[in-house]
Design a protein around this motif. Structure first.
Motif, short mmCIF file in Angstrom:
data_model
loop_
_atom_site.label_atom_id
_atom_site.label_comp_id
_atom_site.label_asym_id
_atom_site.label_seq_id
_atom_site.Cartn_x
_atom_site.Cartn_y
_atom_site.Cartn_z
N VAL A 1 44.80 39.98 -7.54
CA VAL A 1 45.72 40.70 -8.41
C VAL A 1 46.82 41.33 -7.56
N VAL A 2 48.04 41.35 -8.12
CA VAL A 2 49.18 42.01 -7.48
C VAL A 2 49.77 42.99 -8.47
N SER A 3 50.02 44.22 -8.02
CA SER A 3 50.59 45.24 -8.89
C SER A 3 51.53 46.13 -8.10
N ALA A 4 52.63 46.52 -8.74
CA ALA A 4 53.55 47.50 -8.14
C ALA A 4 53.37 48.86 -8.81
N GLY A 5 52.29 49.02 -9.55
CA GLY A 5 52.06 50.24 -10.30
C GLY A 5 51.43 51.36 -9.49
N ARG B 1 60.29 42.98 4.03
CA ARG B 1 59.49 41.99 4.76
C ARG B 1 58.04 42.43 4.91
N TYR B 2 57.81 43.72 4.83
CA TYR B 2 56.47 44.26 5.06
C TYR B 2 55.87 44.85 3.78
N ASN B 3 56.47 44.49 2.64
CA ASN B 3 55.96 45.01 1.37
C ASN B 3 54.63 44.36 1.03
N GLY B 4 53.71 45.16 0.53
CA GLY B 4 52.41 44.66 0.13
C GLY B 4 51.29 45.26 0.94
N ALA B 5 50.74 46.40 0.46
CA ALA B 5 49.54 46.97 1.07
C ALA B 5 48.33 46.32 0.42
N LEU C 1 44.14 46.12 -0.31
CA LEU C 1 42.85 46.80 -0.35
C LEU C 1 41.79 45.78 0.03
N LEU C 2 41.27 45.90 1.24
CA LEU C 2 40.32 44.93 1.79
C LEU C 2 38.88 45.35 1.54
N GLY C 3 38.01 44.36 1.37
CA GLY C 3 36.58 44.63 1.24
C GLY C 3 36.06 44.54 -0.18
N LEU C 4 36.89 44.08 -1.12
CA LEU C 4 36.48 43.95 -2.51
C LEU C 4 36.12 42.49 -2.81
N ASN C 5 35.51 42.27 -3.96
CA ASN C 5 35.15 40.91 -4.38
C ASN C 5 36.34 40.20 -5.00
N GLY C 6 37.45 40.23 -4.33
CA GLY C 6 38.68 39.64 -4.81
C GLY C 6 39.85 40.23 -4.05
N VAL C 7 40.98 39.56 -4.11
CA VAL C 7 42.18 39.99 -3.39
C VAL C 7 42.94 41.00 -4.24
N VAL C 8 43.27 42.16 -3.65
CA VAL C 8 44.03 43.20 -4.35
C VAL C 8 45.21 43.61 -3.46
N VAL C 9 46.43 43.37 -3.96
CA VAL C 9 47.64 43.67 -3.20
C VAL C 9 48.50 44.65 -3.99
N ALA D 1 55.02 40.43 -1.45
CA ALA D 1 53.66 40.84 -1.80
C ALA D 1 52.89 39.68 -2.40
N MET D 2 53.55 38.86 -3.19
CA MET D 2 52.91 37.67 -3.74
C MET D 2 52.53 36.69 -2.63
N ASP D 3 53.41 36.55 -1.63
CA ASP D 3 53.12 35.67 -0.49
C ASP D 3 51.86 36.12 0.23
N VAL D 4 51.76 37.43 0.47
CA VAL D 4 50.57 37.97 1.16
C VAL D 4 49.31 37.64 0.37
N ALA D 5 49.34 37.88 -0.94
CA ALA D 5 48.17 37.62 -1.77
C ALA D 5 47.82 36.13 -1.77
N MET D 6 48.81 35.26 -1.85
CA MET D 6 48.55 33.82 -1.86
C MET D 6 47.97 33.35 -0.54
N ASP D 7 48.46 33.91 0.57
CA ASP D 7 47.90 33.55 1.88
C ASP D 7 46.42 33.91 1.95
#
Length: 365
Positions: free
Chosen positions: A109-113, A292-296, A298-306, A320-326
């Motif tokens: 999941v990706v969110s800017a919220g 270029r560095y947007n996208g924090a 959250l590591l360690g969950l049962n899924g990708v969270v950006v 941020a979408m690129d990071v999640a897709m990688d």
């Protein structure tokens, strides 16, 4: 072109909170249109106000081809407390996007919220991996030798030795997946590089990592100046220190930009010098571009969270979408599990690892 119906697809690359952020949904849709060009085979579940999203996708044909809309009647405001979001946000775009990951419909999941709400909801709904004591917030920062991963950046104010070891394993997996490094170097942030420096938890974590059971390339202790120098590829620390270091670095970059602006506008000769130096300064501006560095993450969950920055534009959200897709395409979660399995019985016992999910301290916005 209208978005396909939800029944057309079963498994999504990512779920996207379309209503989160300062300029949603326009900035999200613009970012998705850029991401669609880079990831033409991806499939995105777009969660939010269906009428607004369908109208918005009419002018963004690349995104429309890859997106399926799921209606969400509500949105979580930026000032809502995490505890309130947990109780009242069940029909929000953020919650329904996170639910899709928990149900296995989407890999991430990706969110800017709202940062606090996202972290709290993700930990409660997607849940922490069984092998992980606490999830960690990570981000990519610039250095003299290239991009550097830092974690934790505020999700955990207090950490024990086991937490730091887990952060190192997660940082290693992240650097491999997102930065494409085959053998990233790991450093523990400390008050000195000597083995006797630091408190017991830092020294104990370093001892475990030096033994090599986790299968990572441990450099040793690093200091604050090593972050900008790029001494290691991954810098590991507790959330309190990491957040302070991150904000200090951001402030230093802003100061440098402001000083350069003052210098090159201070006189006529200085302005002439700017014209001569302009090509090099443009390269510097691109290198320091925060988008270029947007996208924090959250590591360690049962899924990708950006978590994308709430005020970013299309370019930043697309990153941020690129990071999640990688992370999705390079088997990030499986790499963490492999590292933890190698660690096995050699790590120190985990103590006090379960934190209150509502006690979120890091605010990327």
């Amino acid at each position: 072109m209208a978005a396909p119906s939800e029944g057309a697809l079963r498994r999504f690359s990512l779920a996207v909170d379309a209503m989160g952020g300062d300029h949603a949904p326009d900035s999200v849709l613009d970012g998705l249109d850029l991401a669609a060009e880079r990831h033409p085979k991806a499939q995105f579940l777009l969660v939010g106000d269906e009428a607004r999203l369908r109208e918005g996708l009419k002018t963004r044909p690349r995104a429309a081809k890859l997106c399926v809309i799921r209606h969400a009647p509500d949105a979580i405001p930026g000032d809502m407390k995490p505890t309130v979001a947990l109780r009242q946000g069940r029909n929000s775009s953020m919650r329904l996007a996170i639910d899709a990951v928990a149900k296995g419909e989407a890999a991430g999941v990706v969110s800017a919220g709202n940062t606090g709400a996202l972290m709290a909801l993700a930990k409660i709904v997607i849940k922490t991996m069984p092998e992980i004591g606490r999830p960690a917030l990570a981000a990519i920062t610039p250095s003299a030798r290239g991009d550097v991963v830092m974690l934790d950046l505020g999700a955990n104010i207090q950490c024990d030795a086991r937490n730091l070891v887990e952060f190192a394993i997660m940082g290693d997996a992240f650097a491999r997946a997102v930065l494409g490094l085959p053998n990233p170097t790991i450093g523990l942030l400390n008050v000195g590089s000597e083995e006797l420096k630091g408190d017991d938890r830092v020294r104990q974590a370093a001892e475990v990592l030096r033994e090599g059971h986790a299968g990572i390339n441990f450099h040793g202790f690093v200091e604050g100046h090593d972050i900008a120098a790029g001494t290691v590829d991954v810098v590991v620390t507790d959330g309190f220190t990491g957040n302070v270091a991150l904000k200090t670095g951001e402030g230093a970059l802003k100061l440098m930009r402001d000083l350069l602006r003052q210098v090159f506008t201070s006189s006529i000769p200085a302005r002439a010098g700017y014209l001569l130096a302009r090509p090099a300064l443009e390269r510097l501006r691109e290198w320091m571009d925060p988008r270029r560095y947007n996208g924090a993450i959250l590591l360690g969950l049962n899924g990708v969270v950006v978590k994308s920055h709430g005020g970013t534009d299309a370019t930043g959200f697309a990153h941020a979408m690129d990071v999640a897709m990688d992370m999705v395409t390079h088997g990030f979660t499986q790499n963490i599990r492999e590292g933890l399995s190698r660690l096995a019985t050699h790590a120190p016992p985990m103590t006090g690892s379960e934190a209150d999910p509502s006690a979120v301290t890091a605010q990327q916005d």
